[in-house]
Design a protein around this motif. Structure first.
Motif, short mmCIF file in Angstrom:
data_model
loop_
_atom_site.label_atom_id
_atom_site.label_comp_id
_atom_site.label_asym_id
_atom_site.label_seq_id
_atom_site.Cartn_x
_atom_site.Cartn_y
_atom_site.Cartn_z
N GLY A 165 0.80 -1.22 0.00
CA GLY A 165 0.00 0.00 0.00
C GLY A 165 0.83 1.26 0.00
N GLY A 166 0.17 2.39 0.20
CA GLY A 166 0.84 3.68 0.15
C GLY A 166 1.96 3.80 1.18
N ASN A 190 0.40 -10.29 -4.00
CA ASN A 190 1.31 -9.14 -3.93
C ASN A 190 2.74 -9.53 -3.58
OD1 ASN A 190 -0.60 -7.13 -4.50
ND2 ASN A 190 -1.25 -7.02 -2.37
N ALA A 191 2.97 -10.81 -3.33
CA ALA A 191 4.26 -11.25 -2.79
C ALA A 191 5.43 -10.87 -3.69
CB ALA A 191 4.24 -12.75 -2.56
N ILE A 293 3.21 4.40 -8.60
CA ILE A 293 1.87 4.94 -8.81
C ILE A 293 1.03 3.91 -9.55
CG2 ILE A 293 0.54 6.77 -9.92
CD1 ILE A 293 2.99 8.58 -9.52
N ASP A 294 -0.06 3.53 -8.92
CA ASP A 294 -0.96 2.52 -9.48
C ASP A 294 -1.81 3.11 -10.58
OD1 ASP A 294 -2.87 0.52 -9.98
OD2 ASP A 294 -2.83 -0.16 -7.91
N THR A 313 -7.33 -2.13 -3.05
CA THR A 313 -6.43 -3.01 -3.82
C THR A 313 -5.28 -2.25 -4.47
OG1 THR A 313 -7.86 -2.77 -5.78
CG2 THR A 313 -8.29 -4.64 -4.31
N THR A 314 -5.11 -0.99 -4.13
CA THR A 314 -4.08 -0.17 -4.76
C THR A 314 -2.69 -0.65 -4.40
OG1 THR A 314 -5.53 1.75 -4.67
CG2 THR A 314 -3.17 2.18 -4.97
N LYS A 315 -1.82 -0.74 -5.39
CA LYS A 315 -0.40 -0.98 -5.18
C LYS A 315 0.30 0.37 -5.25
CE LYS A 315 0.06 -5.69 -6.99
NZ LYS A 315 0.72 -6.53 -8.00
#
Length: 323
Positions: A165-166, A190-191, A293-294, A313-315
């Motif tokens: 996340g952020g 996300n790993a 930035i997603d 769900t933002t990366k």
């Protein structure tokens, strides 16, 4: 100028694109032509919770000074167009970024923003305005927890929740920059990405059993996700360990309990700080820390940006561009 405003302090009110006066910077402020805005969960939580008894109104009201309409936002990157009489750090034409008046009323969702000079740093030449706007509240939160509230050192074992996340994606990079052994608590999906950020080890929260596993001997838990109670991590603390909880305050009795056992367990709120934003500018300039930035939205798409952030769900970060 155009600004996105909340016309009244009512949870049923909606954001509106409106014309409002360009602010006049005070003696210690600069006027910024906005190029990019970083958005954060606190922004839509303010919108949704501002009128609730246990929401943000109680803690933010002292900072608002009766200002209406409310212009949300704290994270900005842009160009200085005017300086106050007491400002020597910047000049007209400088590219800057920062987190404005946090906690408080940054009034950043606008084409021009008056901001205290001490809340800003010069934007490194090697990054874009969106990358700079992203590296504000989230990056400062990570920095203050890893460099001030707890000073991470080489060899520390640091567990970061929500590392994609952020806050989390900056925290992974900053902890690695300090030489820590970084463990990311995330999903299998996300790993690989979190490993690419620099994490040494991944724990899949879908399958890992904290109660049954051997002690991880953690020096610091940076709990950006708030998925589990502090009690679940307790057996994994090394002597003198710290756990900083970011989503919301912890009960005083809980903090007192851990303090009595020699652990530093508490909520840590972010605040605008010149030392922090200047340090982040240096990390970005050196390439030791990067903004990911997603998605990028236009200024007129703020509602869509909020909807995207609320999916959870933002990366990395979501950024809004202006102009």
């Amino acid at each position: 100028m155009k600004a996105i405003v909340l016309p009244k302090l009512d949870k049923n009110a909606s954001l509106e694109l409106s014309d409002t006066a360009i602010p006049v910077p005070g003696p210690g402020e600069v006027l910024i032509q906005t190029k990019a805005i970083g958005i954060n969960p606190v922004d839509y939580k303010t919108l949704e919770d501002f009128t609730t008894a246990d929401g943000l109104r109680a803690s933010w009201a002292p900072h608002l000074d009766g200002i209406s309409p409310l212009i949300l936002g704290s994270d900005i990157a842009g160009i200085v167009t005017a300086t106050g009489s007491e400002v020597s750090k910047f000049k007209v034409g400088d590219e800057v970024f920062g987190m404005i008046k946090m906690p408080g009323h940054g009034r950043v969702y606008a084409e021009y923003v008056a901001a205290p000079a001490i809340h800003l740093a010069k934007k490194p030449a090697n990054i874009t305005f969106p990358e700079a706007a992203a590296a504000t509240l989230a990056a400062i939160t990570a920095w203050q927890n890893l460099y001030t509230h707890y000073s991470v050192k080489k060899g520390d074992r640091v567990l970061i929740t929500a590392p994609a996340g952020g806050v989390g994606h900056y925290a992974v990079q900053m902890a690695k920059e300090r030489g820590a052994y970084v463990i990311g608590l995330t999903s299998a999906a996300n790993a690989a990405w979190v490993k690419d950020l620099g994490a040494d080890e991944i724990i899949d929260y879908h399958h890992f059993d904290f109660d049954q596993a051997a002690s991880l001997q953690l020096n610091l838990v940076l709990d950006a996700g708030g998925r589990y109670p502090a009690a679940l991590y307790e057996k994994h603390f090394a002597p003198g360990a710290a756990l900083f909880h970011l989503p919301h305050p912890l009960k005083q009795a809980e903090m007192d309990y851990y303090q009595s056992k020699g652990f530093d367990v508490r909520y840590t709120g972010v605040f605008s700080e010149e030392k922090a934003i200047d340090a982040i500018a240096e990390l970005l300039a050196s390439g030791k820390v990067k903004s990911y930035i997603d998605k990028v939205f236009a200024f007129t798409e703020m509602k869509a940006a909020f909807a995207e952030m609320k999916k959870g769900t933002t990366k990395g970060k979501i950024v809004v561009t202006v102009g």
